[in-house]
Design a protein around this motif. Structure first.
Motif, PDB file in Angstrom:
ATOM      1  N   VAL A  75     -32.558   9.158  11.830  1.00  0.00           N
ATOM      2  CA  VAL A  75     -31.741   7.386  11.294  1.00  0.00           C
ATOM      3  C   VAL A  75     -30.190   7.854  10.798  1.00  0.00           C
ATOM      4  O   VAL A  75     -29.597   9.197  11.333  1.00  0.00           O
ATOM      5  CB  VAL A  75     -32.393   8.388   9.223  1.00  0.00           C
ATOM      6  CG1 VAL A  75     -32.034   7.272   8.458  1.00  0.00           C
ATOM      7  CG2 VAL A  75     -34.141   8.552   8.927  1.00  0.00           C
ATOM      8  N   ILE A  76     -29.944   6.589  11.246  1.00  0.00           N
ATOM      9  CA  ILE A  76     -28.259   6.176  11.428  1.00  0.00           C
ATOM     10  C   ILE A  76     -28.007   6.039  10.568  1.00  0.00           C
ATOM     11  O   ILE A  76     -27.834   4.773  10.501  1.00  0.00           O
ATOM     12  CB  ILE A  76     -27.821   6.546  12.758  1.00  0.00           C
ATOM     13  CG1 ILE A  76     -26.972   6.395  13.076  1.00  0.00           C
ATOM     14  CG2 ILE A  76     -28.494   4.917  13.137  1.00  0.00           C
ATOM     15  CD1 ILE A  76     -26.086   6.142  14.479  1.00  0.00           C
ATOM     16  N   ASN A  77     -26.175   6.697   9.730  1.00  0.00           N
ATOM     17  CA  ASN A  77     -25.772   5.332   9.121  1.00  0.00           C
ATOM     18  C   ASN A  77     -24.061   4.826  10.050  1.00  0.00           C
ATOM     19  O   ASN A  77     -23.655   6.420  10.100  1.00  0.00           O
ATOM     20  CB  ASN A  77     -25.619   6.345   7.267  1.00  0.00           C
ATOM     21  CG  ASN A  77     -24.840   4.802   7.144  1.00  0.00           C
ATOM     22  OD1 ASN A  77     -23.744   4.030   7.245  1.00  0.00           O
ATOM     23  ND2 ASN A  77     -23.995   5.067   5.434  1.00  0.00           N
ATOM     24  N   PRO A  78     -24.830   4.099  11.040  1.00  0.00           N
ATOM     25  CA  PRO A  78     -23.230   4.427  11.872  1.00  0.00           C
ATOM     26  C   PRO A  78     -21.626   4.274  10.707  1.00  0.00           C
ATOM     27  O   PRO A  78     -20.845   3.940  12.076  1.00  0.00           O
ATOM     28  CB  PRO A  78     -23.087   2.676  12.553  1.00  0.00           C
ATOM     29  CG  PRO A  78     -24.700   2.888  12.193  1.00  0.00           C
ATOM     30  CD  PRO A  78     -25.028   2.897  10.626  1.00  0.00           C
ATOM     31  N   ALA A  79     -21.566   3.756  10.061  1.00  0.00           N
ATOM     32  CA  ALA A  79     -20.860   3.306   8.914  1.00  0.00           C
ATOM     33  C   ALA A  79     -19.362   1.568   9.093  1.00  0.00           C
ATOM     34  O   ALA A  79     -20.459   1.353   9.471  1.00  0.00           O
ATOM     35  CB  ALA A  79     -20.317   4.405   8.489  1.00  0.00           C
ATOM     36  N   VAL A  99     -35.274   3.758  15.873  1.00  0.00           N
ATOM     37  CA  VAL A  99     -33.718   4.582  15.001  1.00  0.00           C
ATOM     38  C   VAL A  99     -33.792   3.659  14.049  1.00  0.00           C
ATOM     39  O   VAL A  99     -33.882   2.340  13.697  1.00  0.00           O
ATOM     40  CB  VAL A  99     -32.776   3.894  15.752  1.00  0.00           C
ATOM     41  CG1 VAL A  99     -31.406   4.834  15.025  1.00  0.00           C
ATOM     42  CG2 VAL A  99     -32.684   4.866  17.324  1.00  0.00           C
ATOM     43  N   VAL A 100     -33.780   4.567  12.476  1.00  0.00           N
ATOM     44  CA  VAL A 100     -33.574   2.973  11.722  1.00  0.00           C
ATOM     45  C   VAL A 100     -32.061   3.588  11.238  1.00  0.00           C
ATOM     46  O   VAL A 100     -31.648   4.634  10.763  1.00  0.00           O
ATOM     47  CB  VAL A 100     -34.584   4.155  10.503  1.00  0.00           C
ATOM     48  CG1 VAL A 100     -34.149   3.011   9.592  1.00  0.00           C
ATOM     49  CG2 VAL A 100     -36.394   3.635  10.731  1.00  0.00           C
ATOM     50  N   GLU A 101     -31.618   2.280  10.993  1.00  0.00           N
ATOM     51  CA  GLU A 101     -29.957   2.137  10.485  1.00  0.00           C
ATOM     52  C   GLU A 101     -30.320   1.821   8.699  1.00  0.00           C
ATOM     53  O   GLU A 101     -30.710   1.230   8.651  1.00  0.00           O
ATOM     54  CB  GLU A 101     -29.462   0.864  11.152  1.00  0.00           C
ATOM     55  CG  GLU A 101     -27.697   0.955  10.542  1.00  0.00           C
ATOM     56  CD  GLU A 101     -26.804  -0.427  11.258  1.00  0.00           C
ATOM     57  OE1 GLU A 101     -27.763  -0.555  11.935  1.00  0.00           O
ATOM     58  OE2 GLU A 101     -26.512  -1.434  11.132  1.00  0.00           O
ATOM     59  N   VAL A 102     -29.589   2.973   8.266  1.00  0.00           N
ATOM     60  CA  VAL A 102     -29.207   3.003   7.229  1.00  0.00           C
ATOM     61  C   VAL A 102     -27.679   2.955   6.999  1.00  0.00           C
ATOM     62  O   VAL A 102     -26.862   2.954   7.444  1.00  0.00           O
ATOM     63  CB  VAL A 102     -29.869   3.917   6.388  1.00  0.00           C
ATOM     64  CG1 VAL A 102     -31.327   4.364   6.545  1.00  0.00           C
ATOM     65  CG2 VAL A 102     -29.518   5.280   6.626  1.00  0.00           C
ATOM     66  N   HIS A 103     -27.737   1.880   5.447  1.00  0.00           N
ATOM     67  CA  HIS A 103     -26.170   1.963   4.720  1.00  0.00           C
ATOM     68  C   HIS A 103     -26.754   2.227   3.405  1.00  0.00           C
ATOM     69  O   HIS A 103     -27.578   1.863   2.132  1.00  0.00           O
ATOM     70  CB  HIS A 103     -26.105   0.530   4.534  1.00  0.00           C
ATOM     71  CG  HIS A 103     -25.080  -0.124   6.023  1.00  0.00           C
ATOM     72  ND1 HIS A 103     -24.226   0.529   6.978  1.00  0.00           N
ATOM     73  CD2 HIS A 103     -26.324  -0.330   7.150  1.00  0.00           C
ATOM     74  CE1 HIS A 103     -24.575   0.112   7.976  1.00  0.00           C
ATOM     75  NE2 HIS A 103     -25.254  -0.480   8.456  1.00  0.00           N
ATOM     76  N   VAL A 127     -32.351  -0.122   6.365  1.00  0.00           N
ATOM     77  CA  VAL A 127     -32.716  -0.302   5.032  1.00  0.00           C
ATOM     78  C   VAL A 127     -30.783  -0.475   4.400  1.00  0.00           C
ATOM     79  O   VAL A 127     -29.996   0.551   4.596  1.00  0.00           O
ATOM     80  CB  VAL A 127     -33.087   1.209   4.309  1.00  0.00           C
ATOM     81  CG1 VAL A 127     -33.237   0.810   3.057  1.00  0.00           C
ATOM     82  CG2 VAL A 127     -34.384   1.082   5.563  1.00  0.00           C
ATOM     83  N   THR A 128     -30.974  -0.817   3.296  1.00  0.00           N
ATOM     84  CA  THR A 128     -29.155  -1.045   3.197  1.00  0.00           C
ATOM     85  C   THR A 128     -29.574  -1.587   1.342  1.00  0.00           C
ATOM     86  O   THR A 128     -29.752  -2.439   1.368  1.00  0.00           O
ATOM     87  CB  THR A 128     -28.646  -2.783   3.519  1.00  0.00           C
ATOM     88  OG1 THR A 128     -26.530  -2.369   3.442  1.00  0.00           O
ATOM     89  CG2 THR A 128     -29.294  -3.615   3.637  1.00  0.00           C
ATOM     90  N   GLY A 129     -28.368  -1.285   1.190  1.00  0.00           N
ATOM     91  CA  GLY A 129     -28.180  -1.070   0.192  1.00  0.00           C
ATOM     92  C   GLY A 129     -28.837  -0.299  -1.429  1.00  0.00           C
ATOM     93  O   GLY A 129     -28.323  -0.650  -2.669  1.00  0.00           O
ATOM     94  N   PHE A 130     -28.841   0.856  -1.181  1.00  0.00           N
ATOM     95  CA  PHE A 130     -29.974   2.073  -2.206  1.00  0.00           C
ATOM     96  C   PHE A 130     -29.181   3.378  -2.811  1.00  0.00           C
ATOM     97  O   PHE A 130     -29.808   3.633  -2.662  1.00  0.00           O
ATOM     98  CB  PHE A 130     -31.211   1.607  -1.666  1.00  0.00           C
ATOM     99  CG  PHE A 130     -32.152   0.623  -2.041  1.00  0.00           C
ATOM    100  CD1 PHE A 130     -32.771  -0.326  -2.876  1.00  0.00           C
ATOM    101  CD2 PHE A 130     -32.006   0.092  -0.732  1.00  0.00           C
ATOM    102  CE1 PHE A 130     -33.582  -1.224  -2.725  1.00  0.00           C
ATOM    103  CE2 PHE A 130     -33.350  -1.360  -0.218  1.00  0.00           C
ATOM    104  CZ  PHE A 130     -33.734  -2.261  -1.307  1.00  0.00           C
TER     105      PHE A 130
END
Ligand code: DQA
Length: 144
Positions: A75-79, A99-103, A127-130
């Motif tokens: 799980v990565i938040n590459p910001a 790999v799951v991208e999250v924000h 997954v973005t916005g939660f």
């Protein structure tokens, strides 16, 4: 070879400042608090978690390469690197675990330059916005 039991969580640049940084966008939780919640969630699912944060692109690349050896998912938040880094995109493409991208924020409701992620299209999903729950959803998706 024994099945890998670990998920690697990777936090990108400036996420060490969570809780102080633009709290109206990113919330009040610190990175340590988020990591503690993620660890509790992973424990409840009998999954090992490694957590890593760096402000340096090269260190994030090294962590992705390490995850390739040790983890069954990332799980990565590459910001900010989501919007700029061909090197991180290539590393995600190069490794075997999904790999799951999250924000935390919804990047599609923000400035135009944030609406393009170079890394998203080589990820299994995004997954973005939660808020910090985006990370839980990412871990959940990998476990399932
Ligand atoms: C972020 C969104 C990015 O655009 C930004 O540069 C970040 C955080 C998020 O989690 O919402 O640092 O990845």
């Amino acid at each position: 070879m024994a099945a890998k039991k670990k998920i690697a969580v990777i936090h990108g640049p400036n996420l060490n400042l969570l809780g102080l940084r633009e709290t109206s966008i990113y919330g009040q939780e610190t990175l340590d608090e988020i990591n503690a919640t993620l660890k509790r969630y992973a424990d409840s699912k009998n999954v090992e978690l490694s957590v890593f944060q760096s402000n340096s692109e090269g260190e994030i690349l090294d962590e992705l390469h390490k995850a390739n050896e040790e983890a069954f998912g990332v799980v990565i938040n590459p910001a900010a690197y989501s919007h700029t880094s061909v090197a991180i995109r290539d590393a995600i493409s190069a490794i075997v675990p999904p790999v799951v991208e999250v924000h935390l924020s919804n990047i599609y409701s923000r400035e135009e330059f944030r609406q393009k992620s170079l890394t998203a299209s080589v990820c299994a999903g995004v997954v973005t916005g939660f808020g910090s729950y985006s990370y839980i959803l990412g871990i959940k998706a990998l476990i399932n």
